[in-house]
Design a protein around this motif. Structure first.
Motif, PDB file in Angstrom:
ATOM      1  N   ASP B 291       0.843  -1.204   0.000  1.00 49.68           N
ATOM      2  CA  ASP B 291       0.000   0.000   0.000  1.00 49.68           C
ATOM      3  C   ASP B 291       0.874   1.248   0.000  1.00 49.68           C
ATOM      4  OD1 ASP B 291      -2.285  -1.413  -0.092  1.00 49.68           O
ATOM      5  OD2 ASP B 291      -2.780  -1.234   2.043  1.00 49.68           O
ATOM      6  N   ILE B 292       1.891   1.225   0.854  1.00 48.88           N
ATOM      7  CA  ILE B 292       2.804   2.379   0.930  1.00 48.88           C
ATOM      8  C   ILE B 292       3.582   2.509  -0.385  1.00 48.88           C
ATOM      9  CG2 ILE B 292       4.824   3.335   2.132  1.00 48.88           C
ATOM     10  CD1 ILE B 292       3.739   1.940   4.687  1.00 48.88           C
ATOM     11  N   TYR B 293       4.017   1.368  -0.894  1.00 50.63           N
ATOM     12  CA  TYR B 293       4.775   1.352  -2.140  1.00 50.63           C
ATOM     13  C   TYR B 293       3.975   1.974  -3.290  1.00 50.63           C
ATOM     14  CZ  TYR B 293       7.514  -0.565  -5.999  1.00 50.63           C
ATOM     15  OH  TYR B 293       8.264  -0.713  -7.122  1.00 50.63           O
ATOM     16  N   PHE B 294       2.714   1.563  -3.442  1.00 54.60           N
ATOM     17  CA  PHE B 294       1.893   2.103  -4.520  1.00 54.60           C
ATOM     18  C   PHE B 294       1.617   3.583  -4.348  1.00 54.60           C
ATOM     19  CE2 PHE B 294       0.951  -2.214  -5.955  1.00 54.60           C
ATOM     20  CZ  PHE B 294       0.957  -2.004  -7.332  1.00 54.60           C
ATOM     21  N   LYS B 296       3.618   5.709  -3.190  1.00 57.28           N
ATOM     22  CA  LYS B 296       4.826   6.404  -3.641  1.00 57.28           C
ATOM     23  C   LYS B 296       4.884   6.472  -5.176  1.00 57.28           C
ATOM     24  CE  LYS B 296       7.981   5.205   0.059  1.00 57.28           C
ATOM     25  NZ  LYS B 296       8.958   4.115   0.259  1.00 57.28           N
ATOM     26  N   LEU B 297       4.276   5.488  -5.846  1.00 57.91           N
ATOM     27  CA  LEU B 297       4.325   5.457  -7.319  1.00 57.91           C
ATOM     28  C   LEU B 297       3.516   6.591  -7.940  1.00 57.91           C
ATOM     29  CD1 LEU B 297       3.902   1.720  -8.384  1.00 57.91           C
ATOM     30  CD2 LEU B 297       5.915   3.145  -8.711  1.00 57.91           C
TER      31      LEU B 297
END
Ligand code: FES
Ligand code: FES
Lengths: 156, 298
Positions: B291-294, B296-297
Motif C-alpha cells: 500500500d505504501i509502495y503504490f 509512492k508510485l
C-alpha cells in the motif's frame, strides 16, 4: 445499469452495463473481443491500449459513460482486410517481435497512433513514445526496430 | 490451433497414416500400441497421406518458443522443412509426461527423444522406398519430405510412403545426424505463432471460458506475511455480479498466507468487488508494505 451505443472497429454495438464499467471489460467480457489485454488495471502497463478517435487510450481506465460518440479501434480493427496486415503488424512480423505476445496488442496500438503523428521518427523518439508500454518478456529492442521499419513501410 | 480432441478423432480414422506414439516412454506405432490394454494414448508424431506432419508438443510454450524448437528437432532428423510440422499442444494429462516450462529445459529434455523419433520415422520411409524400388536403403536419400532414388532420380513423397512405412518395424537405434549436417537446428528460423500474437488472436489463460464460469480476484495482505484479523465484505457483496467472498490461502513453497477471494460472474465484477472489500491485516512483515509502495508510485 444502462444502455450504451458504442462504435467499435467501425461497427455499432449496444451494451447493457454499469456506467463505471471500463471499456477494457466491455470489450473482453460483454463483446468477447479479447485481443485487448488486462495487465495491471491501474494505467501502469499499456497492455489494454486501444484508440479513442485515433488517440492511444488505456481502456482499463476509461469508464463507458465517458465514451459518448467517440470511435473505438482495437487490435482487431487495424488491418485493412481479413488477409492483409497493417504495415505496423507486417514490421512486427518481419522482426519477430513477440515473445509471449501478451503486451503486443497494446504495443502495436501505441505504435500505430505514434507513427500517424510522427511518420519519420528518430530512434530516441521511438523509445520515448513506446516507453509507457511495458513488456515482461523484454522485447523492447525488437519493438524499436520494428517501429522504425514500419515507419519506412508507411512513408515509402 | 487444432485441439487435441480433433486430432485424436482424425488420428483414429483410417486416414491416420503413420502415427508414432509414446507409450510409457517408449516410441511405438499407433496401431501396435492400440492393442495394449493399459495403453496410454499419447500421439506424438503423425504423418498423413498428404505428408502433413503433426506433432503434439509436450513442452508448454509461454512465448519461449518451445513449439518452434521442438518442431525443429523433429524436422531436422525427419528431413522435412520446419513449416511442414504442425504443432499442437498436449492436454496436460499425466500420461503425456510432465508439463514443465522452466529452467530452460524444453530442448534439453527433448533433445534425444524428439530427434530419435524423427530419425526413426525417416529410416522407415527410406526402408519403405527401398523395398518399393527393390534396392538397398543406402541407394536412397531422404530430403524435404521425399525419398529420392539415387540411381534413377525417381521420387516418392512421405505421404505416398505412409501406408507401407507403417507396416515396418521401428528402428531400435536410429542414426542421428551430426552437428555439421544440421540445416535447421542452430539456424535462425521464423516462428510459426507470431501472426496470432500480433493480431490479438492468440488465446491466453485469461481468454479461456467454460460454461457457468466464475472468476476470483484475490485480496492479499499489504505486507508479505500479514495475518488476516477481520474483514468487512458488506460493500463488496453489493457489487453487481459478486457471488461470494471467501477466505483463502496464498500457498507458497513451505508456507501459506492469508488471503480473501472475491468470487463473481465476471472478472470485472470480481476486481470491482475486491476494491470494495476491506481486510484488516496484522503488522507481520511490515518492513515491506505494498500500500505504501503504490502510494509512492503516484
Ligand atoms: S491494464 Fe490498462 S494500463 Fe495496464
Ligand atoms: S512479449 Fe511477453 S510481455 Fe511483451
Amino acid at each position: 445499469m444502462g444502455k450504451y451505443n458504442l462504435n467499435i472497429n467501425g461497427k455499432q454495438q449496444t451494451v447493457d452495463c454499469d456506467a463505471d464499467m471500463p471499456l477494457l471489460w466491455i470489450l473482453r467480457e460483454k463483446l468477447g473481443i479479447t485481443g485487448t489485454k488486462f495487465g495491471c488495471g491501474i494505467a501502469m502497463c499499456g497492455a489494454c491500449t486501444v484508440h479513442l478517435n485515433g488517440q492511444p487510450t488505456r481502456s482499463c481506465q476509461l469508464p463507458v459513460f465517458q465514451i459518448g460518440k467517440s470511435t473505438i479501434t482495437t487490435i482487431e480493427g487495424i488491418a485493412p482486410s481479413e488477409n492483409k496486415l497493417h504495415p505496423v503488424q507486417e514490421a512486427w512480423q518481419a522482426h519477430q517481435v513477440p515473445q509471449c505476445g501478451y503486451c503486443q496488442s497494446g504495443q502495436i496500438m501505441t505504435a500505430v497512433a505514434f507513427l500517424k503523428n510522427n511518420p519519420k521518427p528518430k530512434m530516441e523518439e521511438i523509445s520515448a513514445a513506446m516507453s509507457g508500454n511495458l513488456c515482461r518478456c523484454g522485447t523492447y529492442d525488437r519493438i524499436n526496430q520494428a517501429v522504425k521499419h514500419a515507419s519506412d513501410l508507411l512513408t515509402k | 490451433m487444432t485441439s487435441r480432441r480433433d486430432f485424436l478423432k482424425a488420428a483414429s480414422k483410417a486416414s491416420l497414416g503413420f502415427c508414432l506414439v509414446l507409450d510409457h516412454g517408449k516410441i511405438l506405432l499407433a496401431q501396435d500400441a492400440l492393442g495394449n490394454s493399459d495403453f496410454s494414448f499419447n500421439p506424438f508424431i503423425s504423418i498423413n497421406t498428404n505428408g502433413q506432419v503433426t506433432f503434439v508438443n509436450p513442452n508448454p510454450d509461454l512465448g519461449q518458443g518451445s513449439s518452434q524448437a521442438s518442431a525443429a528437432l523433429i524436422a531436422e532428423e525427419l528431413e522435412v522443412s520446419l513449416d511442414k510440422v504442425k504443432v499442437i499442444f498436449s492436454s496436460g494429462q499425466a500420461n503425456e509426461g510432465a508439463q514443465i516450462a522452466g529452467g530452460s529445459g524444453a530442448v534439453r529434455r527433448s533433445w534425444e527423444q524428439l530427434r530419435q523419433a524423427g530419425a526413426a520415422a525417416k529410416e522407415m520411409f527410406l526402408r519403405a522406398a527401398a523395398e518399393t524400388w527393390e534396392m538397398s536403403d543406402s541407394q536412397c536419400k531422404a530430403q524435404n519430405g521425399e525419398v529420392i532414388n539415387l540411381n534413377t532420380k525417381a521420387r516418392l513423397s512421405y505421404g505416398e510412403l505412409v501406408e507401407k512405412a507403417r507396416t515396418l518395424p521401428i528402428p531400435e537405434k536410429p542414426k542421428l545426424k551430426n552437428k555439421e549436417q544440421f540445416t535447421i537446428i542452430g539456424k535462425a528460423t521464423k516462428r510459426s505463432d507470431v501472426l496470432e500474437r500480433i493480431t490479438g488472436k492468440m488465446q491466453y489463460g485469461i481468454d479461456v471460458t467454460v460454461p457457468d464460469m466464475l472468476y476470483a480476484a484475490v485480496l492479499h495482505s499489504p505486507t508479505i506475511i500479514g495475518k488476516l484479523q477481520s474483514y468487512d465484505d458488506k460493500e463488496a457483496l453489493k457489487v453487481n455480479g459478486v457471488v461470494a467472498v471467501v477466505p483463502c490461502k496464498r500457498t507458497m513453497p513451505y508456507s501459506s498466507f492469508d488471503a480473501l477471494a472475491v468470487v463473481a460472474d465476471s472478472y470485472w465484477s470480481a476486481l470491482k468487488g475486491r476494491r470494495a472489500l476491506k481486510g484488516v491485516w496484522g503488522k507481520e512483515g511490515d518492513h515491506l508494505d505494498t500500500d505504501i509502495y503504490f502510494k509512492k508510485l503516484y
